[in-house]
Motif scaffolding. Structure first.
Motif, mmCIF file in Angstrom:
data_model
loop_
_atom_site.group_PDB
_atom_site.id
_atom_site.type_symbol
_atom_site.label_atom_id
_atom_site.label_comp_id
_atom_site.label_asym_id
_atom_site.label_seq_id
_atom_site.Cartn_x
_atom_site.Cartn_y
_atom_site.Cartn_z
ATOM 1 N N ILE A 1 0.864 -1.179 0.000
ATOM 2 C CA ILE A 1 0.000 0.000 0.000
ATOM 3 C C ILE A 1 0.904 1.235 0.000
ATOM 4 O O ILE A 1 1.870 1.287 0.763
ATOM 5 N N PRO A 2 0.633 2.227 -0.817
ATOM 6 C CA PRO A 2 1.441 3.451 -0.773
ATOM 7 C C PRO A 2 1.391 4.059 0.631
ATOM 8 O O PRO A 2 0.364 3.964 1.311
ATOM 9 N N PRO A 3 2.493 4.688 1.076
ATOM 10 C CA PRO A 3 2.533 5.207 2.446
ATOM 11 C C PRO A 3 1.757 6.513 2.626
ATOM 12 O O PRO A 3 1.787 7.391 1.771
ATOM 13 N N PHE A 4 1.067 6.588 3.758
ATOM 14 C CA PHE A 4 0.359 7.795 4.177
ATOM 15 C C PHE A 4 0.738 8.087 5.619
ATOM 16 O O PHE A 4 0.726 7.185 6.462
ATOM 17 N N LYS B 1 4.499 9.683 17.409
ATOM 18 C CA LYS B 1 4.299 10.324 16.101
ATOM 19 C C LYS B 1 4.614 9.375 14.945
ATOM 20 O O LYS B 1 4.753 9.807 13.816
ATOM 21 N N ARG B 2 4.734 8.082 15.229
ATOM 22 C CA ARG B 2 5.147 7.111 14.207
ATOM 23 C C ARG B 2 3.967 6.404 13.545
ATOM 24 O O ARG B 2 4.133 5.382 12.900
ATOM 25 N N HIS B 3 2.771 6.957 13.649
ATOM 26 C CA HIS B 3 1.582 6.363 13.036
ATOM 27 C C HIS B 3 1.733 6.405 11.512
ATOM 28 O O HIS B 3 2.237 7.380 10.961
ATOM 29 N N ARG B 4 1.291 5.347 10.844
ATOM 30 C CA ARG B 4 1.401 5.311 9.382
ATOM 31 C C ARG B 4 0.378 4.333 8.824
ATOM 32 O O ARG B 4 0.070 3.314 9.424
ATOM 33 N N LEU B 5 -0.087 4.650 7.634
ATOM 34 C CA LEU B 5 -0.925 3.753 6.848
ATOM 35 C C LEU B 5 -0.117 3.389 5.617
ATOM 36 O O LEU B 5 0.374 4.276 4.908
ATOM 37 N N GLY B 6 0.062 2.105 5.360
ATOM 38 C CA GLY B 6 0.790 1.648 4.175
ATOM 39 C C GLY B 6 2.290 1.832 4.274
ATOM 40 O O GLY B 6 2.840 2.118 5.336
ATOM 41 N N GLY B 7 2.953 1.634 3.148
ATOM 42 C CA GLY B 7 4.413 1.695 3.110
ATOM 43 C C GLY B 7 5.007 0.440 3.730
ATOM 44 O O GLY B 7 4.456 -0.649 3.612
#
Length: 97
Positions: free
Chosen positions: A4-7, A33-39
């Motif tokens: 998934i592309p990173p967001f 602050k390390r929350h991420r969707l994808g990547g």
């Protein structure tokens, strides 16, 4: 395995109680602050990518960071969420420092 592309996910407090939570007292500036969707997951320990019940390597979906001292996940840890896009099984992995 799909990627998934990173967001970047930026948590926004939804009520007064969330807005009033104090930040970490002793943790580094990036903790919380390390929350991420994808990547790609920012594993804290060794890579731990699960397989689903249909025996396929699961896709990394998101990572959720600890919030503050009161809601800390095992010493500034994170939850990593994975999904199989064939059978839609999900799994979560918790890692800590």
């Amino acid at each position: 395995m799909r990627v998934i592309p990173p967001f970047k996910l930026i948590p926004e407090p939804l009520d007064r109680e969330a807005k009033d939570l104090p930040p970490y007292k002793w943790a580094g500036d990036n903790i919380g602050k390390r929350h991420r969707l994808g990547g790609s997951p920012d594993f804290i320990q060794a890579a731990d990518i699960p397989t689903c019940s249909c025996k396929k390597v699961m896709t990394f979906y998101a990572q959720l960071d600890s919030i503050n001292d009161e809601f800390d996940l095992a010493d500034c840890g994170m939850i990593f969420v994975f999904v199989c896009f064939d059978c839609f099984e999900t799994k979560a992995v918790l890692q800590s420092c």
